[in-house]
Scaffold this active site. Structure first.
Site, PDB file in Angstrom:
ATOM      1  N   LYS A 148       0.669  -1.434  -0.098  1.00 22.57           N
ATOM      2  CA  LYS A 148      -0.195   0.174  -0.158  1.00 22.57           C
ATOM      3  C   LYS A 148       0.868   1.220   0.001  1.00 22.57           C
ATOM      4  CE  LYS A 148      -0.295  -0.175   5.294  1.00 22.57           C
ATOM      5  NZ  LYS A 148      -1.385  -0.064   6.180  1.00 22.57           N
TER       6      LYS A 148
ATOM      7  N   TYR B 177      13.757  31.652   3.839  1.00 24.24           N
ATOM      8  CA  TYR B 177      12.599  32.550   4.394  1.00 24.24           C
ATOM      9  C   TYR B 177      12.874  33.068   5.680  1.00 24.24           C
ATOM     10  CZ  TYR B 177      10.284  31.965  -0.008  1.00 24.24           C
ATOM     11  OH  TYR B 177       9.925  31.603  -1.536  1.00 24.24           O
TER      12      TYR B 177
END
Length: 376
Positions: A40, A270
């Site tokens: 999965k 940033y």
């Protein structure tokens, strides 16, 4: 996302390690026990189809996925062995599963009744596994009356083939076995209520298989172990000792795309969360949080050439920066995650750094990062 084939950033997967992990587990199985390979979430970020093909070659009896789309992906790749969807699929899609020979999980009686309507319209038979909530608190039968009623509903019902009954352990990866034993007893009790006869009874996951013994289970759902990762790997706690050797298969690599010297008072990233106190060599790596390399990795050390260098400044959407002890050339290899468990930037170390588990780290590395497969 569009894979970045024209960018030097890849997830490398050693299929040889995958193969050896599967072989080790196959040798560890009890007599007459079989393995379902859990692929999965794109094989926990490793590549579902590629891992499934190796597992098929090594004798896996079938596969487990989380959603129907993942099962259909395997069928399109010519995977023909049984596939079980572990999650709940809307009853209206039961005919799609039946036509593609995909087995679905039954979470409750209402689901059975709804699915029957859709199957009967098209005269189809669906393979099902009865899900038991033995203590996970997620999906499955947990009340005796409803489970007994479901068994009665299934008796002589031609729209369903009862392929299995299963549960999932919540704490098989813990050294405290109290709740694990409680779940075993709950599952045993629910099993005693069966009036139909499933082909397979299964409760073992990777942790149950490699940390516990004596559990009567026809199948082992081998998941995280396929990828060489210890299921007991919780942040800031030692791993339990696995009964089999596990070899990590995944590494995450890139290159320097830019190198420069900044000066005292210059900021990086940033918010300028890193400010140079002296002349500092900064390298830029073209990977960011849009790839699944989240901002919390600020400060984590990755290997640049032969040096371990700290990530400085906030990680950007598409790039991050490292502080280097010496000038290195553009194109220098950067190992963000190493598949060597002895290296300080291994996947468990990366998970511990951001207070999570390595399952999450691997799964977050998304499709913008091409997978490169090799066998060694």
């Amino acid at each position: 996302m569009v894979p970045g084939y024209y960018r030097p950033a890849v997830v490398k997967v050693n299929l040889g390690a995958i193969r050896r992990n599967i072989k080790n587990e196959m040798q560890h199985l009890e007599p007459n026990q079989k393995m379902l390979a859990v692929v999965k979430a794109n094989g926990y970020g490793h590549g579902a189809v590629e891992v499934a093909k190796v597992a098929e070659e090594e004798g896996a009896a079938g596969f487990c996925v989380a959603i129907l789309d993942e099962a259909l992906e395997l069928r399109r790749a010519d995977i023909v062995k049984p596939i079980l969807v572990l999650g709940v699929v809307s009853p209206e899609y039961a005919p799609i599963a039946a036509v593609n020979n995909v087995s679905l999980t039954v979470p409750n009686l209402e689901w059975l009744k709804d699915a029957e309507k859709y199957l009967a319209k098209e005269n189809l038979q669906l393979k099902i596994h009865l899900g038991i909530d033995s203590g996970m608190g997620r999906i499955g039968f947990n009340e005796d009356d409803e489970f007994v009623a479901a068994n009665k509903f299934l008796e002589n019902n031609n729209n369903f083939f009862i392929e299995g009954m299963f549960a999932h352990f919540a704490s098989a990866d813990s050294d405290d076995e109290t709740y694990f034993k409680h779940q075993c007893e709950k599952f045993k009790h629910m099993k005693s209520l069966l009036t139909v006869k499933p082909k397979w009874i299964h409760v073992d996951n990777t942790a149950a298989s490699i940390f516990h013994s004596g559990i009567k289970s026809d199948l082992v759902r081998f998941g995280i172990g396929i990828y060489g990762l210890n299921p007991s790997s919780n942040p800031s706690s030692p791993d339990l000792t696995s009964a089999i050797e596990l070899e990590p298969a995944l590494s995450f690599e890139s290159e320097l795309t830019h190198v420069k010297t900044i000066h005292k008072g210059d900021g990086v990233g940033y918010g300028s969360t890193f400010m140079a106190e002296e002349d500092t060599i900064i390298g830029t790596v073209p990977v960011g949080y849009a790839d699944g390399w989240i901002r919390k990795y600020q400060g984590f050390k990755v290997k640049v050439g032969d040096e371990y260098c700290s990530i400085v400044g906030r990680i950007c959407m598409d790039q991050f920066m490292v502080k280097m002890p010496k000038k290195m050339l553009v194109g220098t290899k950067v190992v963000i995650i190493s598949n060597n468990p002895s290296d300080p930037n291994n996947i468990k170390a990366a998970a511990d750094y951001v207070d999570t588990i390595h399952y999450e780290v691997a799964c977050l590395l998304n499709d913008r990062l091409p997978r490169v497969y090799y066998e060694k």
